[in-house]
Enzyme design. Sequence first.
Site, mmCIF file in Angstrom:
data_model
loop_
_atom_site.group_PDB
_atom_site.id
_atom_site.type_symbol
_atom_site.label_atom_id
_atom_site.label_comp_id
_atom_site.label_asym_id
_atom_site.label_seq_id
_atom_site.Cartn_x
_atom_site.Cartn_y
_atom_site.Cartn_z
ATOM 1 N N GLY A 88 -155.515 13.153 47.479
ATOM 2 C CA GLY A 88 -155.348 11.781 47.979
ATOM 3 C C GLY A 88 -154.631 10.828 47.040
ATOM 4 O O GLY A 88 -154.828 9.608 47.128
ATOM 5 N N SER A 89 -153.751 11.343 46.162
ATOM 6 C CA SER A 89 -153.100 10.437 45.205
ATOM 7 C C SER A 89 -152.275 9.365 45.930
ATOM 8 O O SER A 89 -152.322 8.185 45.563
ATOM 9 C CB SER A 89 -152.237 11.216 44.210
ATOM 10 O OG SER A 89 -151.289 11.993 44.876
ATOM 11 N N ALA A 91 -152.564 8.262 49.102
ATOM 12 C CA ALA A 91 -153.420 7.371 49.909
ATOM 13 C C ALA A 91 -154.121 6.366 48.998
ATOM 14 O O ALA A 91 -154.224 5.174 49.324
ATOM 15 C CB ALA A 91 -154.450 8.185 50.684
ATOM 16 N N ASP A 133 -156.967 10.157 55.183
ATOM 17 C CA ASP A 133 -156.936 9.986 53.724
ATOM 18 C C ASP A 133 -156.990 8.509 53.355
ATOM 19 O O ASP A 133 -157.736 8.090 52.467
ATOM 20 C CB ASP A 133 -155.648 10.592 53.139
ATOM 21 C CG ASP A 133 -155.560 12.093 53.362
ATOM 22 O OD1 ASP A 133 -156.417 12.632 54.088
ATOM 23 O OD2 ASP A 133 -154.640 12.728 52.816
HETATM 24 C C1 MEV Z 1 -153.601 15.722 54.120
HETATM 25 O O1 MEV Z 1 -154.481 15.314 53.073
HETATM 26 C C2 MEV Z 1 -154.353 15.828 55.418
HETATM 27 C C3 MEV Z 1 -153.514 16.262 56.619
HETATM 28 O O2 MEV Z 1 -154.420 16.427 57.695
HETATM 29 C C4 MEV Z 1 -152.461 15.231 56.959
HETATM 30 C C5 MEV Z 1 -153.036 13.939 57.529
HETATM 31 O O3 MEV Z 1 -154.180 13.912 58.012
HETATM 32 O O4 MEV Z 1 -152.285 12.954 57.499
HETATM 33 C C6 MEV Z 1 -152.841 17.597 56.374
#
Ligand code: MEV
Length: 310
Positions: A88-89, A91, A133
């Site tokens: 989550g860097s 986000a 995220d």
């Molecule tokens: C990425 O951390 C999570 C995914 O489901 C993408 C998203 O939810 O935006 C792969």
Amino acid sequence: MNKVTASAPGKMILLGEHSVVYGKPAVALAIDRRIKCTVSASSELLVNGRKASGTIAHPHIRSVLKDNGAANVSVDAVTDIPTSSGLGSSAALSASFSLAVRKLFGRETDEESIAADAFNAEYTAQGRASPMDTSVCTHGGGVALNCPIGRHLWTFSKGGNSWDVTEVDVPHMTFVVGYTGIHAPTGPIVERVRKYKEHNRFASDIIDEIGAITLEGVQAMAKNDTEHLGRLMTQNHKLLSILGVSCDQLNKLVNASLPLSYGAKLTGSGGGGSMIALTDQPEKVCEAIALRGGVPMIVHTGIPGVRLEE
Ligand code: MEV
């Protein structure tokens, strides 16, 4: 006020990554790793003291600025969340930057506005995204998307999908994260899954099944049934592998952790990045991960979301 500092936590996805992009259920937890952003007024866009080049560098920062009617600030970021690690860097950057910018320019700083800015930034940068995220990095603790459980936080819609985001109680659990050291940007992996889903009915079935497992997992977590939750995490990993988003190193770390854990799976977009194990033998899991070349970290949950710092 001429300088504002804000921080936000990283995250791990317990169940439901990728399928959540298509409106299926998911659950994610904030972890005790944070990014801290200090923002001040500037006549040009400066990121860690360097002039941002062109118009496409730093898409998250540019998106948040645009949503707040601004173009230039100076931002300095300090983080202990590895980049493109599935933790989550980006986000956390978007959420902490949004709070700092909003405070600097005297705008509303409620969580929903910050989560909306951060989701917009992620969607713009990734090409397609869910608000998972960015919601968990904003709110902290545990959040569920499209699960009939918890306290309503906000609902976001984009690209024909809609996500109802709730806050969920997180029982005490111990997790170990294993970072592969492989940088895996989310956008291209999300795009690969989209193409697979578009051309193959089988991929849609897998996505539906991940959604069903996630709903079961959220109920198991609510009942504090660690064994059941762990089994569902491992099942989720197998389905994500079939979807083509795991890799040899992730599988190696998951397999090394499993004999010592209730369950283990990749977390985030995959293709590298990180895996998580739910365990009550964290030190032993850390050893097993390190032996296979991963970087282990015991992480704690129940972590506060975005906040102003001194
Ligand atoms: C990425 O951390 C999570 C995914 O489901 C993408 C998203 O939810 O935006 C792969």
